[in-house]
Design a protein around this motif. Structure first.
Motif, PDB file in Angstrom:
ATOM      1  N   ILE A 408       0.848  -1.203   0.000  1.00  0.00           N
ATOM      2  CA  ILE A 408       0.000   0.000   0.000  1.00  0.00           C
ATOM      3  C   ILE A 408       0.879   1.247   0.000  1.00  0.00           C
ATOM      4  N   TYR A 409       0.857   1.966  -1.120  1.00  0.00           N
ATOM      5  CA  TYR A 409       1.626   3.211  -1.245  1.00  0.00           C
ATOM      6  C   TYR A 409       0.639   4.374  -1.265  1.00  0.00           C
ATOM      7  N   LEU A 410       0.831   5.342  -0.361  1.00  0.00           N
ATOM      8  CA  LEU A 410      -0.067   6.491  -0.266  1.00  0.00           C
ATOM      9  C   LEU A 410       0.343   7.562  -1.266  1.00  0.00           C
ATOM     10  N   LEU A 411      -0.600   7.959  -2.114  1.00  0.00           N
ATOM     11  CA  LEU A 411      -0.365   9.009  -3.100  1.00  0.00           C
ATOM     12  C   LEU A 411      -0.492  10.379  -2.441  1.00  0.00           C
ATOM     13  N   PRO A 412       0.091  11.390  -3.042  1.00  0.00           N
ATOM     14  CA  PRO A 412       0.024  12.732  -2.443  1.00  0.00           C
ATOM     15  C   PRO A 412      -1.397  13.243  -2.211  1.00  0.00           C
ATOM     16  N   ASP A 413      -2.374  12.790  -3.014  1.00  0.00           N
ATOM     17  CA  ASP A 413      -3.751  13.283  -2.844  1.00  0.00           C
ATOM     18  C   ASP A 413      -4.542  12.509  -1.796  1.00  0.00           C
ATOM     19  N   GLY A 414      -3.862  11.617  -1.045  1.00  0.00           N
ATOM     20  CA  GLY A 414      -4.529  10.874   0.020  1.00  0.00           C
ATOM     21  C   GLY A 414      -5.085   9.534  -0.415  1.00  0.00           C
ATOM     22  N   LYS A 415      -5.134   9.298  -1.717  1.00  0.00           N
ATOM     23  CA  LYS A 415      -5.591   7.995  -2.203  1.00  0.00           C
ATOM     24  C   LYS A 415      -4.466   6.978  -2.037  1.00  0.00           C
TER      25      LYS A 415
END
Length: 950
Positions: A408-415
């Motif tokens: 699980i990698y968190l994207l900058p937009d929170g997704k």
């Protein structure tokens, strides 16, 4: 005598509780005999309860008041006191009623005898009630009248409708509505018995308008899910048309898996596929008191059709959740994305997917976009981007997750972005060795083998194949495998990476290295040198090769001599002796400088002043100790290229390999601490095959090892395998019994234990582990090994392979001969009893007759004097103390004339003395390959008798 069950109301517990009684029948009259306690039933010789009666009795015993008191009431308390807490009372009564409902179901399904409110004076035959498995359906009639709603409850049995107030009804179980109706025990569906109570004495109940919403929520809403309802003066609208189906994901904690489920929209209410609920009712009251009840009912046929579509796409239905079998928690999610187009065409929609408390994840498959891998000095720049839907980012952002095995990698937009499991196996090793420098993802040139797993980023400028023709300046003739070795070394030279040539001793590592250096020297530019010659004035000569060869002192002269013989044009010097430093300033002028490990350690500061084209270590295992001064000194020397030469690159442990790889390609295996953790512990201690494969991938391009068997024509290829055979259950039991006897016998012998006694006792154990028939001809006990061997022989027959089958016991071979005779399979045979003139016939018959697949040979009879090269398989049915005997047997097929690969299969009975024999054989590495003293082996057997019998 017969058994019957009675239900009577218990005033303290406030429920009907069961009892079990025995009755006697005489002259048509059934009278009470005794209460059916466990003690009474055990004392009876003329009565045995049936299985269903035993099951019922078990429940009755658990519901006796004294047992219930022990279970639910603390010491000193009573039911009256504990019942003051309504929640506790409700809990206790619910558990009791679940048991009584289970008991009534058993009685109904098995037609057992039941009574209610039995008295010992009663004629039991007149008290027994019929019990029905039919379920009574309730009908609720609602009529809107002025000021409210009137409703009444009717019971439907077949076509008959009954009013409870007009029928005599006894309540036996409230929660599951078991009742006595018209003298018969039946069950009412969908409602509790307490819902009947208001109607036992009156026909209908009035509900005021203002309390109807509350009544709807508490009672009517639940009833509407299943029971039949008729309404007068208001509408009950049934909704059973499936409007849409949306796919979603949920986390199954116990399975550690994100599964798929479906939201079924019925135009106002959504049922989930993993819900058991089939109905939902909602009340709508308008300002002018118009009532509408919406009853949503699932369309099972249409939902099942949707399930089938998912199953056809590879999902497994597990109670309304769908998944694919995998250890990857997100496997079902990715399979869903792969099937997205098919699912959309089948009419499915997609709900917004979220994980871990609302982190949104995409409904699009991720993809990798590759750009050409570029080179920067000793590093490759890996240009990879990740794209999923509208999102795009650099692959380097995932490196930390790949290292930590976190999908699980968190994207900058929170997704959240979910890393596919295959990326971990594909890029895991790359992530381990890659570095992020100046926002670039880079990997060392020496780790280029890791890029083989991803052809899209494989560097285009690597030299993969070199064609080599020996130079006229090389005064030697190379064998084909030596030419291949030089080509391999040249490939590494052109790619700017080090190499370890690890051929067997005697295959010419020195000559291959000299041939490489001649080829490199030939390609060097010429330089012009002014001379003192008055006539010519200038002279052209090759640039110096500048190779430093470090080797054991004893080999310096051999190397110098071979170099001068094979490459006489090289300028060579031996940097040895007390006066060696007079050459110190001229070392850069030589093609080859030969020195020893101790001298490099002592003169390291001198060598550090030079930058060599090549540093070559012979017997490179000498630097295996990473903490030694020699290793540290050599590690500080500068060279463009490096070669390690060793016939034994791993002498003691994997750390030997790290030291040599660190020399030829610094940091190829990272720090020793990292190497120890990732490989030495994982491979040597944990037997981690994945770590072993990763290590092989990294080092295999830089390590070339050929054995004599591989490259010389004298011997065919040979492969050995051990098949461990579990004993049958009875065989194992007998073996363990006999092993205990042997232990006890050896303990009871007062005199020193003789070899004869010991070997005889062990021989019996060996025979049992082979086949019980070898000890007892009449034995019917199956042999696990026999089954394994027969299966293997059948496979050889099907593939038309010939095999030599060896055993130490002629009687053991006879069992397989018997099998061949029954099957009509032809074979040859050779034991100590075979006359000498017949030996030749048996050998020629096996060698020349294609229809003969097997040659049965006793181990001693087959040691010498046989040439059986038609066999490509050697089956050793039992291991012998002396591995040399086995080696001689194998040599019957594995010899010069053999044209095929020889497969040696050892069959070993698991958890027996045979496993210990194999271990004993492996410990014989110090003994001569040509002869092993059998007396020495027997001596070791005597010394290790206790461990053999563990």
């Amino acid at each position: 005598m017969f058994l019957f069950f009675d239900f009577s109301f218990h005033p303290t517990i406030e429920l009907s509780l069961p009892n079990a009684y025995l009755a006697e029948k005489q002259n048509g009259y059934a009278s009470f005999y005794k209460k059916a306690t466990t003690e009474v039933l055990h004392s009876l010789t003329n009565f045995e309860p049936s299985e269903s009666e035993k099951e019922a009795l078990s429940i009755v015993n658990s519901l006796q008041p004294n047992i219930l008191h022990q279970k639910y009431i603390k010491k000193g308390d009573s039911f009256e006191e504990i019942y003051k807490n309504t929640q506790i009372k409700k809990h206790i009564q619910q558990q009791i009623e679940e048991k009584t409902a289970e008991l009534l179901s058993i009685i109904a399904e098995n037609s057992l005898f039941i009574t209610t409110n039995y008295n010992h004076k009663d004629d039991i035959s007149k008290k027994i009630l019929p019990i029905s498995t039919n379920i009574i359906e309730p009908l609720l009639e609602f009529t809107k009248i002025e000021g409210g709603i009137s409703y009444r409850l009717l019971l439907q049995e077949d076509d008959e409708k009954l009013l409870p107030c007009e029928s005599h009804i006894e309540l036996l179980n409230n929660s599951y509505a078991w009742i006595v109706l018209k003298g018969q025990v039946v069950r009412v569906a969908h409602i509790k018995a307490s819902h009947l109570k208001p109607f036992l004495n009156k026909e209908s109940t009035f509900i005021p308008e203002k309390t109807f919403p509350e009544y709807f929520e508490k009672f009517l809403k639940k009833v509407l899910r299943n029971a039949q309802v008729e309404a007068k003066g208001f509408k009950i609208i049934t909704q059973n048309e499936l409007k849409s189906s949306e796919l979603d994901i949920l986390y199954d904690f116990f399975a550690n898996h994100y599964k798929i489920y479906i939201h079924f929209d019925y135009n106002g209410y959504t049922f989930d596929s993993n819900q058991a609920k089939n109905n939902q009712s909602n009340l709508e009251i308008s300002p002018n008191n118009d009532i509408k009840i919406y009853n949503y009912q699932r369309n099972k046929k249409e939902e099942t059709r949707k399930y089938r579509l998912l199953e056809q796409l590879g999902f497994v239905n597990d109670g309304g959740t769908f998944s694919v079998e995998s250890k990857d928690p997100f496997a079902s999610y990715f399979h869903l994305l792969h099937c997205k187009k098919d699912l959309e065409e089948a009419g499915f929609g997609f709900h917004t997917f979220s994980i871990e408390g609302g982190k949104e994840i995409s409904e699009h498959l991720p993809e990798l976009i590759f750009a050409e891998t570029s080179t920067e000095n000793d590093w490759f720049d890996l240009n990879i981007r990740v794209k999923q839907g509208e999102n795009s980012f650099h692959f380097k952002d995932l490196i930390k997750n790949l290292k930590e095995n976190n999908p699980i990698y968190l994207l900058p937009d929170g997704k959240a972005f979910i890393i596919p499991q295959e990326w971990f196996s594909k890029f895991g090793s790359i992530a381990k060795y890659a570095q992020i420098r100046q926002e670039k993802l880079q990997i060392s040139k020496s780790n280029y083998a890791l890029l083989e797993a991803v052809p899209e980023i494989k560097p285009q400028n690597l030299v993969e194949k070199v064609s080599y023709t020996p130079s006229p300046n090389l005064r030697a003739t190379l064998r084909p495998y030596q030419i291949e070795g030089v080509e391999w070394l040249l490939q590494h030279y052109y790619n700017g990476v080090g190499a370890c040539l690890a051929d067997d001793m005697g295959l010419g590592k020195t000559l291959q290295t000299i041939a490489l250096l001649v080829a490199i020297h030939d390609a060097l530019p010429e330089k012009t040198i002014e001379t003192a010659d008055l006539f010519s004035g200038i002279e052209k000569s090759k640039e110096a090769l500048k190779v430093l060869v470090i080797l054991p002192s004893s080999l310096i002269f051999n190397w110098y001599d071979e170099t001068k013989r094979f490459a006489p044009h090289f300028k060579c010097t031996q940097y040895v002796g007390a006066d060696r430093k007079v050459k110190a300033k001229r070392l850069g002028n030589y093609d080859m400088v030969f020195t020893s490990y101790p001298i490099v350690e002592r003169d390291v500061e001198l060598f550090q002043k030079y930058e060599f084209r090549y540093i070559i270590l012979d017997e490179s295992q000498r630097i295996k100790n990473k903490n030694s001064k020699t290793f540290k000194a050599i590690h500080t020397l500068k060279a463009t290229h490096r070669i390690a030469l060793s016939g034994t690159p791993i002498e003691n442990s994997l750390s030997d390999l790290w030291s040599q790889m660190q020399f030829i390609n610094p940091n190829i295996l990272k720090s020793y601490t990292s190497f120890y953790k990732n490989y030495e512990v994982e491979i040597s201690k944990k037997k981690n095959t994945q770590a072993l494969e990763e290590l092989k991938t990294i080092i295999s391009p830089f390590l070339l090892r050929r054995t004599k068997e591989q490259v010389l024509d004298d011997l065919p290829e040979m492969e050995e395998q051990i098949i461990y055979c579990p004993m049958s259950e009875a065989q194992h039991k007998w073996y363990e019994t006999e092993k205990s006897k042997v232990r006890n016998q050896l303990l009871q012998i007062n005199e020193p234990i003789t070899e004869f006694n010991t070997l005889n006792m062990l021989m019996r154990l060996r025979k049992i582990s082979l086949h019980p028939k070898l000890v007892d001809k009449e034995s019917k006990i199956a042999s696990g090994k026999y089954e394994e061997v027969i299966n293997y022989m059948e496979e050889l027959l099907q593939s038309s392979r010939k095999a030599l089958i060896f055993s130490s016991f002629v009687s053991h071979l006879a069992l397989y001969e018997e099998w061949c005779n029954k099957k009509g399979i032809k074979y040859a045979k050779l034991t100590g009893e075979t006359p000498s003139f017949e030996r030749k016939n048996q050998v020629e018959m096996f060698q020349n007759n294609p229809s003969i697949s097997f040659f049965f040979i006793s181990l001693k009879a087959g040691e010498v004097g046989l040439n059986l090269t038609q066999a490509s398989y050697v089956l050793l049915l039992d291991p012998w103390w002396n591995p040399f005997s086995e080696k001689q047997a194998i040599g019957r097929a594995h010899r010069i004339e053999q044209q095929n690969k020889v497969n040696v299969i050892r069959f070993v009975s698991k958890d027996t003395i045979e496993e210990k024999i194999i271990k004993l054989q492996k410990s014989k590495t110090e003994l001569s390959e040509n002869i092993i003293d059998e007396n020495h082996i027997i001596k070791e057997v005597m010394e290790q008798i206790n461990s053999l019998l563990e």
